[in-house]
Design an enzyme around this catalytic site. Structure first.
Site, PDB file in Angstrom:
ATOM      1  N   LYS A  82      10.369  24.197  27.714  1.00 41.86           N
ATOM      2  CA  LYS A  82      11.328  24.328  26.464  1.00 41.86           C
ATOM      3  C   LYS A  82      10.959  24.389  25.400  1.00 41.86           C
ATOM      4  CE  LYS A  82      16.171  25.104  28.976  1.00 41.86           C
ATOM      5  NZ  LYS A  82      16.882  24.042  29.762  1.00 41.86           N
TER       6      LYS A  82
ATOM      7  N   LYS B  67      10.142  38.408  33.474  1.00 41.55           N
ATOM      8  CA  LYS B  67      11.596  37.500  33.136  1.00 41.55           C
ATOM      9  C   LYS B  67      12.229  38.191  32.455  1.00 41.55           C
ATOM     10  CE  LYS B  67      13.963  33.659  34.912  1.00 41.55           C
ATOM     11  NZ  LYS B  67      15.158  32.877  33.729  1.00 41.55           N
TER      12      LYS B  67
ATOM     13  N   LYS C  75      17.470  35.293  27.927  1.00 41.19           N
ATOM     14  CA  LYS C  75      17.641  36.854  26.836  1.00 41.19           C
ATOM     15  C   LYS C  75      17.032  35.727  25.879  1.00 41.19           C
ATOM     16  CE  LYS C  75      21.068  32.425  26.868  1.00 41.19           C
ATOM     17  NZ  LYS C  75      20.788  32.104  28.309  1.00 41.19           N
TER      18      LYS C  75
HETATM   19  P1  ADP Z   1      18.340  32.796  30.163  1.00 37.32           P
HETATM   20  O1  ADP Z   1      16.613  33.108  30.948  1.00 37.32           O
HETATM   21  O2  ADP Z   1      18.451  34.288  30.005  1.00 37.32           O
HETATM   22  O3  ADP Z   1      18.464  31.943  29.110  1.00 37.32           O
HETATM   23  P2  ADP Z   1      20.068  31.455  31.795  1.00 37.32           P
HETATM   24  O4  ADP Z   1      18.667  30.109  31.904  1.00 37.32           O
HETATM   25  O5  ADP Z   1      20.392  30.580  30.787  1.00 37.32           O
HETATM   26  O6  ADP Z   1      19.396  32.799  31.054  1.00 37.32           O
HETATM   27  O7  ADP Z   1      20.438  31.245  33.402  1.00 37.32           O
HETATM   28  C1  ADP Z   1      21.622  30.779  33.780  1.00 37.32           C
HETATM   29  C2  ADP Z   1      21.302  30.942  35.386  1.00 37.32           C
HETATM   30  O8  ADP Z   1      20.991  32.812  35.674  1.00 37.32           O
HETATM   31  C3  ADP Z   1      20.293  30.699  36.099  1.00 37.32           C
HETATM   32  O9  ADP Z   1      21.136  30.081  37.540  1.00 37.32           O
HETATM   33  C4  ADP Z   1      18.827  31.368  36.171  1.00 37.32           C
HETATM   34  O10 ADP Z   1      18.428  30.717  37.158  1.00 37.32           O
HETATM   35  C5  ADP Z   1      19.441  32.635  36.139  1.00 37.32           C
HETATM   36  N1  ADP Z   1      18.554  33.265  35.803  1.00 37.32           N
HETATM   37  C6  ADP Z   1      18.679  33.644  34.719  1.00 37.32           C
HETATM   38  N2  ADP Z   1      17.612  34.650  34.818  1.00 37.32           N
HETATM   39  C7  ADP Z   1      17.496  35.439  35.522  1.00 37.32           C
HETATM   40  C8  ADP Z   1      16.910  36.324  35.977  1.00 37.32           C
HETATM   41  N3  ADP Z   1      15.507  37.157  35.214  1.00 37.32           N
HETATM   42  N4  ADP Z   1      16.582  36.146  37.216  1.00 37.32           N
HETATM   43  C9  ADP Z   1      17.187  35.967  38.645  1.00 37.32           C
HETATM   44  N5  ADP Z   1      18.370  34.631  37.802  1.00 37.32           N
HETATM   45  C10 ADP Z   1      17.641  34.392  36.333  1.00 37.32           C
END
Ligand code: ADP
Ligand code: TRP
Length: 319
Positions: free
Chosen positions: A110, A189, A192
């Site tokens: 981050k 991956k 957002k």
């Molecule tokens: P982002 O990466 O979009 O900000 P978050 O970090 O808010 O998403 O993730 C929320 C949940 O969704 C977490 O439990 C995370 O492990 C899961 N997650 C997010 N992106 C993925 C992905 N590409 N594949 C699998 N799980 C994901």
């Protein structure tokens, strides 16, 4: 078996969130004591926009409910409605070595992405540990990126149990290996923060645009294509059963269809899969008071358990 997980309200949810996190929670609803919360305290570490946080919170509540979370079958609440978690966070902080947090990948990632280093961001895993330990959770379904946070939780809990006797249940992470990381439209991956998402509740136009932006190679329409390395295929297979996957592979291998056809097929799959949820989602968002009532109902259930646990902790640690 108590299964607990949380999701940050930090923007529109995408299919990576769905297959990587939400679906694993839904699959647990019928046969376990499921605890699901919206992690709005955690979301504060990345956004300080009050109106956005309020709106994102309602959106995540509407998302969970429309995707199938049933507040009668599980305990579903908003993190900040049960303040005991912050009290436990402070207590756990006393037993959290700096080195443990300094090694956290998600903190380093981050900072690398430009989020300001703050004490809140640094101690994020301790609050996550409090979420998990307050409710004596046995299993925590999360995406791969969260495993280290569960390990930190375990380390803190074991340390305190060794010092004061059995206080905390030691949790295990639950990861579905088949769908550990969902790839985005650029093959990295889905996230957002990389702007490579296909959103669960996008309108038709936005979804089409997101899907048409999937990067593919330049194999001509008539030639056979490699499904193994195709981002469209990799996303489409999440929505298909074994037979459907085989016939899609055959379509790739036969040639005669371009990536545009496969993208159109993917668009139909995604829109069909989330059609009912989409209708419910939009209906929920028109009734924010109803959403708040549902969350308060869940907070009452969660608070009862949290306050009993805190009483035990007070006694054991001498407060
Ligand atoms: P982002 O990466 O979009 O900000 P978050 O970090 O808010 O998403 O993730 C929320 C949940 O969704 C977490 O439990 C995370 O492990 C899961 N997650 C997010 N992106 C993925 C992905 N590409 N594949 C699998 N799980 C994901
Ligand atoms: N950190 C998790 C995420 O970004 C959200 C979260 C907060 C969580 N507290 C939790 C997940 C406790 C599981 C258990 O996805």
């Amino acid at each position: 078996m108590r299964v607990l997980s949380g999701l940050q309200p930090s923007g529109d949810l995408h299919i990576g969130n769905y297959f990587g996190a939400i679906k694993q929670m839904l699959d647990r609803q019928e046969n376990s004591d499921l605890f699901i919360f919206i992690a709005n305290y955690h979301a504060m570490t990345s956004s300080k926009d009050a109106n956005k946080l309020k709106m994102d919170t309602l959106k995540v509540a509407a998302a969970f409910l429309s995707l199938g979370i049933d507040p009668e079958k599980c305990t579903f609440w908003l993190q900040s409605d049960v303040k005991e978690v912050l009290e436990l966070y402070w207590i756990l902080s006393q037993f959290t070595p700096m080195g443990l947090l300094e090694r956290a990948h998600s903190y380093k990632d981050k900072i690398a992405k430009g989020i300001n280093a703050s004490h809140g961001l640094f101690s994020y895993p301790v609050l996550m540990a409090a979420d998990i330990l307050l409710y004596d959770s046995n299993l925590v379904p999360v995406g791969k990126d969260q495993i280290q946070h569960i390990e930190i939780t375990r380390d803190i809990a074991i340390k305190i149990n060794n010092e004061f006797g059995e206080i905390f249940t030691i949790p295990e992470p639950q990861i579905d290996d088949k769908i550990a990381v969902i790839c985005g439209t650029d093959g990295a991956k889905m996230s957002k923060s990389y702007k490579n998402t296909i959103d669960i509740f996008a309108d038709d136009k936005t979804r089409k645009k997101q899907i048409s932006s999937i990067i593919t190679d330049s194999t001509p329409l008539e030639s056979p294509k490699q499904w193994q390395t195709c981002n469209v295929f990799n996303i489409a297979k999440l929505f298909l059963n074994e037979n459907e996957i085989s016939s899609l592979k055959t379509r790739y291998e036969n040639g005669g269809e371009g990536y545009g056809h496969f993208k159109q097929y993917l668009n139909e799959l995604v829109s069909e899969y989330f059609l009912k949820a989409n209708e419910k989602y939009n209906a929920y968002l028109k009734e924010p008071n109803k959403l708040r009532e549902i969350l308060e109902f869940g907070a009452l259930k969660a608070k009862k358990i949290a306050s009993q646990k805190m009483a035990k902790i007070y006694d054991k640690i001498g407060l």
